[in-house]
Design an enzyme around this catalytic site. Structure first.
Site, PDB file in Angstrom:
ATOM      1  CG  HIS A 164      -5.079   3.384  -2.374  1.00 51.41           C
ATOM      2  ND1 HIS A 164      -5.264   3.632  -1.038  1.00 51.41           N
ATOM      3  CD2 HIS A 164      -5.800   2.260  -2.644  1.00 51.41           C
ATOM      4  CE1 HIS A 164      -6.065   2.728  -0.513  1.00 51.41           C
ATOM      5  NE2 HIS A 164      -6.398   1.872  -1.462  1.00 51.41           N
ATOM      6  NE  ARG A 177      -3.640  -5.054  -1.337  1.00 46.41           N
ATOM      7  CZ  ARG A 177      -4.546  -4.540  -0.513  1.00 46.41           C
ATOM      8  NH1 ARG A 177      -4.237  -3.549   0.273  1.00 46.41           N
ATOM      9  NH2 ARG A 177      -5.770  -5.035  -0.462  1.00 46.41           N
TER      10      ARG A 177
END
Ligand code: PNS
Length: 159
Positions: A17, A90
């Protein structure tokens, strides 16, 4: 780009993050990192803890604001006048989820855009749930979260 929104549960914020936060902040005037308060789920860390972790880890980036919201993302974005949301990507699972979310959010807030940013190749296996699971079994989470959060995770998952 003026204001960009980066929402998430951040339970807790990971180095994945934080990498997106730094890279996204470099692309806009203001990045609003918003913790979603989900009354349906029981998080490991309270909203206050999650906000304080974010402030400690990213609050010093000049154009980053840490906030929280409940309800629909589209409504919150409209309220704060953010025209786009940024999400880290991802893998294909993230892609499928974000594609669906983009459709939903566009229906609710016409013109609202989702910007996808590829996760760093060294961090694309990291997620809050993976980190919590590893910490819960006493495994090594070095490099996945900031050190101060690793300590909090170890403390919380061993009580
Ligand atoms: O970190 P997460 O849990 O993957 O973040 C997911 C989040 C908070 C971005 C997403 O669940 C969200 O936008 N929730 C707000 C409620 C909403 O607008 N849902 C979409 C309609 S079903």
């Amino acid at each position: 780009m003026k204001k960009l929104l980066y929402p998430g549960s951040f339970d807790p914020v990971t180095n994945g993050h934080l990498d997106i936060i730094k890279r996204a902040a470099a692309l806009c005037d203001e990045l609003v990192v918003a913790v979603f308060i989900n009354n349906e789920k029981k998080p490991l860390f309270s909203v206050e803890e999650r906000i304080s972790f974010l402030k400690k880890a990213a609050g010093e980036i000049e154009n980053v604001t840490i906030a929280s919201f409940t309800g629909l993302l589209a409504d919150y974005a409209e309220k704060i006048d953010a025209k786009a949301v940024i999400k880290g990507l991802r893998d294909e699972t993230d892609y499928a989820y974000e594609k669906k979310m983009d459709r939903i959010n566009k229906k609710l807030y016409p013109g609202f855009e989702t910007i996808l940013m590829f996760a760093d190749g060294e961090l694309d296996y990291v997620s809050s749930s993976v980190v919590k699971e590893i910490a819960g079994y006493g495994g090594n989470i070095n490099g996945m979260v900031p050190d101060f959060i690793a300590k909090e995770l170890i403390r919380k998952t061993n009580t």
